[in-house]
Design a protein around this motif. Structure first.
Motif, PDB file in Angstrom:
ATOM      1  N   GLN A   1      10.247  -7.592  13.248  1.00 46.53           N
ATOM      2  CA  GLN A   1      11.063  -7.839  14.434  1.00 46.53           C
ATOM      3  C   GLN A   1      10.486  -8.965  15.280  1.00 46.53           C
ATOM      4  N   LEU A   2       9.159  -9.105  15.299  1.00 49.68           N
ATOM      5  CA  LEU A   2       8.568 -10.234  16.001  1.00 49.68           C
ATOM      6  C   LEU A   2       9.025 -11.558  15.401  1.00 49.68           C
ATOM      7  N   HIS A   3       9.331 -11.573  14.113  1.00 48.66           N
ATOM      8  CA  HIS A   3       9.820 -12.781  13.447  1.00 48.66           C
ATOM      9  C   HIS A   3      11.338 -12.903  13.510  1.00 48.66           C
ATOM     10  N   GLY A   4      12.002 -12.040  14.268  1.00 54.97           N
ATOM     11  CA  GLY A   4      13.454 -12.112  14.372  1.00 54.97           C
ATOM     12  C   GLY A   4      14.167 -11.438  13.240  1.00 54.97           C
ATOM     13  N   GLY A   5      13.474 -10.664  12.431  1.00 57.64           N
ATOM     14  CA  GLY A   5      14.077  -9.994  11.283  1.00 57.64           C
ATOM     15  C   GLY A   5      13.963  -8.496  11.391  1.00 57.64           C
ATOM     16  N   GLY A   6      13.782  -7.841  10.263  1.00 52.47           N
ATOM     17  CA  GLY A   6      13.665  -6.397  10.263  1.00 52.47           C
ATOM     18  C   GLY A   6      13.404  -5.862   8.866  1.00 52.47           C
ATOM     19  N   VAL A   7      13.100  -4.582   8.833  1.00 54.51           N
ATOM     20  CA  VAL A   7      12.864  -3.868   7.564  1.00 54.51           C
ATOM     21  C   VAL A   7      13.828  -2.699   7.513  1.00 54.51           C
ATOM     22  N   ARG A   8      14.438  -2.480   6.357  1.00 55.60           N
ATOM     23  CA  ARG A   8      15.336  -1.353   6.194  1.00 55.60           C
ATOM     24  C   ARG A   8      15.086  -0.683   4.846  1.00 55.60           C
ATOM     25  N   LEU A   9      15.488   0.552   4.759  1.00 59.67           N
ATOM     26  CA  LEU A   9      15.424   1.277   3.495  1.00 59.67           C
ATOM     27  C   LEU A   9      16.712   1.018   2.726  1.00 59.67           C
ATOM     28  N   CYS A  10      16.590   0.506   1.514  1.00 58.95           N
ATOM     29  CA  CYS A  10      17.764   0.182   0.708  1.00 58.95           C
ATOM     30  C   CYS A  10      18.011   1.288  -0.312  1.00 58.95           C
ATOM     31  N   ASP A  11      19.274   1.554  -0.551  1.00 55.83           N
ATOM     32  CA  ASP A  11      19.632   2.513  -1.589  1.00 55.83           C
ATOM     33  C   ASP A  11      19.407   1.900  -2.973  1.00 55.83           C
ATOM     34  N   THR A  12      19.002   2.744  -3.903  1.00 54.70           N
ATOM     35  CA  THR A  12      18.789   2.300  -5.288  1.00 54.70           C
ATOM     36  C   THR A  12      19.583   3.225  -6.208  1.00 54.70           C
ATOM     37  N   PRO A  13      20.894   2.988  -6.316  1.00 52.08           N
ATOM     38  CA  PRO A  13      21.717   3.873  -7.154  1.00 52.08           C
ATOM     39  C   PRO A  13      21.248   3.869  -8.605  1.00 52.08           C
TER      40      PRO A  13
ATOM     41  N   GLN B   1      18.382   4.634  -9.759  1.00 54.39           N
ATOM     42  CA  GLN B   1      16.973   4.325  -9.949  1.00 54.39           C
ATOM     43  C   GLN B   1      16.136   5.279  -9.108  1.00 54.39           C
ATOM     44  N   ALA B   2      14.953   5.602  -9.642  1.00 58.91           N
ATOM     45  CA  ALA B   2      14.024   6.455  -8.906  1.00 58.91           C
ATOM     46  C   ALA B   2      13.218   5.609  -7.930  1.00 58.91           C
ATOM     47  N   GLY B   3      12.632   6.263  -6.943  1.00 63.20           N
ATOM     48  CA  GLY B   3      11.742   5.565  -6.027  1.00 63.20           C
ATOM     49  C   GLY B   3      12.460   5.096  -4.775  1.00 63.20           C
ATOM     50  N   ALA B   4      11.729   4.333  -3.976  1.00 64.57           N
ATOM     51  CA  ALA B   4      12.227   3.812  -2.709  1.00 64.57           C
ATOM     52  C   ALA B   4      12.115   2.294  -2.704  1.00 64.57           C
TER      53      ALA B   4
ATOM     54  N   CYS C   1       9.933  -2.385  -4.195  1.00 64.09           N
ATOM     55  CA  CYS C   1      10.431  -1.141  -4.795  1.00 64.09           C
ATOM     56  C   CYS C   1       9.308  -0.448  -5.568  1.00 64.09           C
ATOM     57  N   ASP C   2       9.298   0.875  -5.497  1.00 66.43           N
ATOM     58  CA  ASP C   2       8.358   1.672  -6.280  1.00 66.43           C
ATOM     59  C   ASP C   2       9.141   2.655  -7.147  1.00 66.43           C
ATOM     60  N   GLN C   3       8.429   3.426  -7.939  1.00 63.07           N
ATOM     61  CA  GLN C   3       9.046   4.420  -8.819  1.00 63.07           C
ATOM     62  C   GLN C   3       8.608   5.835  -8.431  1.00 63.07           C
TER      63      GLN C   3
ATOM     64  N   ILE D   1       0.851  -1.205   0.000  1.00 62.14           N
ATOM     65  CA  ILE D   1       0.000   0.000   0.000  1.00 62.14           C
ATOM     66  C   ILE D   1       0.884   1.252   0.000  1.00 62.14           C
ATOM     67  N   ASN D   2       2.011   1.199   0.742  1.00 64.53           N
ATOM     68  CA  ASN D   2       2.925   2.343   0.740  1.00 64.53           C
ATOM     69  C   ASN D   2       3.515   2.562  -0.661  1.00 64.53           C
ATOM     70  N   ALA D   3       3.868   1.453  -1.339  1.00 59.50           N
ATOM     71  CA  ALA D   3       4.403   1.580  -2.701  1.00 59.50           C
ATOM     72  C   ALA D   3       3.334   2.094  -3.661  1.00 59.50           C
ATOM     73  N   MET D   4       2.084   1.617  -3.500  1.00 59.52           N
ATOM     74  CA  MET D   4       0.996   2.089  -4.344  1.00 59.52           C
ATOM     75  C   MET D   4       0.730   3.577  -4.117  1.00 59.52           C
ATOM     76  N   ARG D   5       0.845   3.999  -2.889  1.00 59.97           N
ATOM     77  CA  ARG D   5       0.548   5.390  -2.542  1.00 59.97           C
ATOM     78  C   ARG D   5       1.529   6.341  -3.205  1.00 59.97           C
ATOM     79  N   PHE D   6       2.807   5.961  -3.246  1.00 61.14           N
ATOM     80  CA  PHE D   6       3.836   6.868  -3.761  1.00 61.14           C
ATOM     81  C   PHE D   6       4.169   6.629  -5.229  1.00 61.14           C
ATOM     82  N   SER D   7       3.635   5.570  -5.824  1.00 61.49           N
ATOM     83  CA  SER D   7       3.953   5.295  -7.232  1.00 61.49           C
ATOM     84  C   SER D   7       3.165   6.228  -8.143  1.00 61.49           C
ATOM     85  N   PRO D   8       3.764   6.688  -9.222  1.00 61.38           N
ATOM     86  CA  PRO D   8       3.026   7.505 -10.196  1.00 61.38           C
ATOM     87  C   PRO D   8       2.081   6.634 -11.021  1.00 61.38           C
ATOM     88  N   GLU D   9       1.108   7.242 -11.644  1.00 61.03           N
ATOM     89  CA  GLU D   9       0.176   6.469 -12.475  1.00 61.03           C
ATOM     90  C   GLU D   9       0.939   5.813 -13.628  1.00 61.03           C
ATOM     91  N   GLY D  10       0.591   4.534 -13.868  1.00 55.36           N
ATOM     92  CA  GLY D  10       1.262   3.771 -14.905  1.00 55.36           C
ATOM     93  C   GLY D  10       2.627   3.255 -14.481  1.00 55.36           C
TER      94      GLY D  10
END
Length: 513
Positions: A451-463, A465-468, A407-409, A379-388
């Protein structure tokens, strides 16, 4: 039996300082005492040396004076010269008495006795009037030689006694130096041990308070062990416990409020959504194109409102760990495909395309929480992605974990927003202009569930490329939280990824297969 603490932290500190300095002060006092003893012995040795040297030299001079006076008397036969003989005799007697009082030893005491005896016999012979006219003075030369030889022996013995005194003082000084060094080392060691003990006594209640504050900061509102220590720190611990109880009451009030709000909002919202669905399906009559568009907008807004309510409830429950993990075999590709199908209408509304790549084996995890985790990211990727635009879901299986990249654009994440990205209710500065404002809980919920599953989420760099890109790390063998259950076999607790890798939250390059 436990020793009582002082009444205050400052009194404990002062007691510790006093006990630490006590061995040092004792050592200084003992050092001053033994140095004074050594100084007294040195003065006595110097006095004895002077007395022996002066007396033996005086004895030799007195014997020479007796010999000289007697020679003059026997040559000149002047009665006045008898006084010189008498004075020399008395001086020899005084010197012998002085030497006899000194610690000369048995052999030298015998020499003193013989010298006194021979000198007395010689003086009697020299003073006898019958010898004055009948004997020549040369006949007494052998007697004076024996007296001089005995005096020289006493001088040598006196020098040996002085040497013994010097050697004894040297040995005592060396022994004293060794004793003082050992005493200084013992005093320092004892002071360090006492300092360590009081440091532990001082730090123990402080550490307990620090742990209590850290647990409160981490949201752990369970009862803590009582603080033991000085009364003022015990009182501070009681105040922290009162604060914990107050926070727990407020937390319970918040949960009750959320439950009440969710009940009060979800019931009419469910009716509203049902009405919108009926309207959109044409149950009330055929809709025109404009009416159908309005119905779609209402449907999307109703769904968005329900999602926000559920996010509020889910985040609160995730923080309090009210829902234990239920482990089962999860097929991540199937879960993501189902998630995409469920959001197909929203994707069509923005003409978005989802591309998934990669395969992973079955993962032991809670399917419901993983579904919520990836739905928030999608939903976060859908929210920030441009149309198309295109949303990429990439799966990679490692030796002991699964990595999923979403990843989104869109416009990406601003540099100054990265440190606060996973904080609840945080809204980034690069918000899409056409989208309705969110509540800032999607990424926070995703992080909590990862984190409850022993893992985590991080923001990755996309050299280049646009988006997150958000990278999700999930170990195959999850670390179940206390109270968790598993659908198959129970698993032992293992440290989370954040514990093993402090830099997990930092931004890292993202690679696409």
């Amino acid at each position: 039996m436990r020793l009582p603490y002082p009444r205050s932290f400052s009194s404990l500190l002062l007691a510790g300082f006093a006990l630490v300095t006590l061995p040092l002060l004792t050592g200084m006092g003992y050092t001053a005492y033994v140095q004074e003893r050594l100084a007294t012995q040195t003065r006595q040795a110097i006095s004895l040396t002077l007395q022996v040297t002066r007396t033996t030299r005086q004895l030799a001079e007195d014997i020479s004076s007796l010999q000289r006076s007697a020679g003059q008397f026997y040559v000149l036969r002047d009665p006045q010269l008898r006084n010189g003989m008498r004075d020399a005799h008395e001086a020899i007697g005084r010197a012998l008495r002085t030497l006899h009082a000194l610690p000369y030893g048995p052999s030298n005491t015998e020499r003193l006795r013989q010298l006194a005896l021979r000198e007395g016999v010689l003086y009697a012979q020299l003073s006898d009037p019958a010898n004055v006219g009948l004997r020549r003075f040369d006949s007494f030369t052998e007697d004076f030689t024996r007296l001089s030889r005995l005096a020289d022996q006493l001088t040598v013995a006196g020098n040996a006694m002085v040497d013994d005194q010097v050697a004894s003082l040297t040995r005592r000084a060396q022994t004293l130096r060794t004793v003082l060094l050992l005493q200084a080392a013992a005093a320092v060691l004892l002071s360090v041990l006492i300092a360590g003990l009081f440091s532990w006594l001082l730090n123990r209640p402080v550490r307990q308070i620090d742990q209590a504050i850290r647990r409160l900061g981490a949201g752990d509102l369970q009862p803590q062990p009582p603080v033991r220590g000085p009364i003022d720190l015990v009182f501070l611990g009681q105040q922290l416990d009162w604060l914990r109880q107050r926070l727990r009451e407020l937390d319970e009030q918040k949960l009750r409020f959320l439950r009440h709000v969710s009940h009060e909002l979800k019931t009419p919202l469910a009716s509203l959504r049902e009405g919108v669905e009926l309207l959109a399906d044409g149950v009330g009559g055929r809709l025109s194109g404009q009416q159908r568009e309005i119905a779609q907008i209402m449907r999307g807004n109703a769904r968005d409102l329900q999602q926000r309510i559920e996010n509020l409830i889910n985040y609160s429950r995730a923080q309090r760990q009210l829902d234990p993990l239920v482990s089962s075999g999860v097929d991540l590709p199937d879960l993501l495909d189902a998630l995409v199908r469920r959001n197909e209408l929203a994707l069509r509304a923005k003409r978005l395309r989802v591309e998934r790549s990669g395969q992973t084996p079955l993962l032991k995890a809670d399917a419901g929480k993983l579904d919520t985790l990836f739905e928030n990211l999608l939903i976060n990727a859908m929210r920030f992605s441009p149309e198309g635009g295109v949303i990429r879901l990439d799966l990679r299986a490692g030796p002991d974990a699964v990595d999923v990249t979403v990843c989104d654009q869109g416009p990406g994440v601003a540099e100054h927003d990265r440190a606060h990205l996973f904080k609840p209710f945080f809204q980034g500065s690069r918000q899409p202009p056409s989208a309705a404002p969110g509540n800032g809980l999607g990424l926070a919920i995703a992080q909590e569930y990862a984190q409850l599953h022993g893992g985590g989420v991080r923001l990755c760099d996309t050299p280049g490329q646009a988006g997150a890109c958000f990278c999700v790390h999930l170990p195959f063998d999850i670390s179940l939280q206390p109270g968790s259950t598993t659908a198959s076999t129970s698993m032992t607790h293992q440290p989370s990824v954040q514990d093993d890798d402090p830099g997990w939250q930092q931004t890292q390059p993202c690679q696409h297969p």
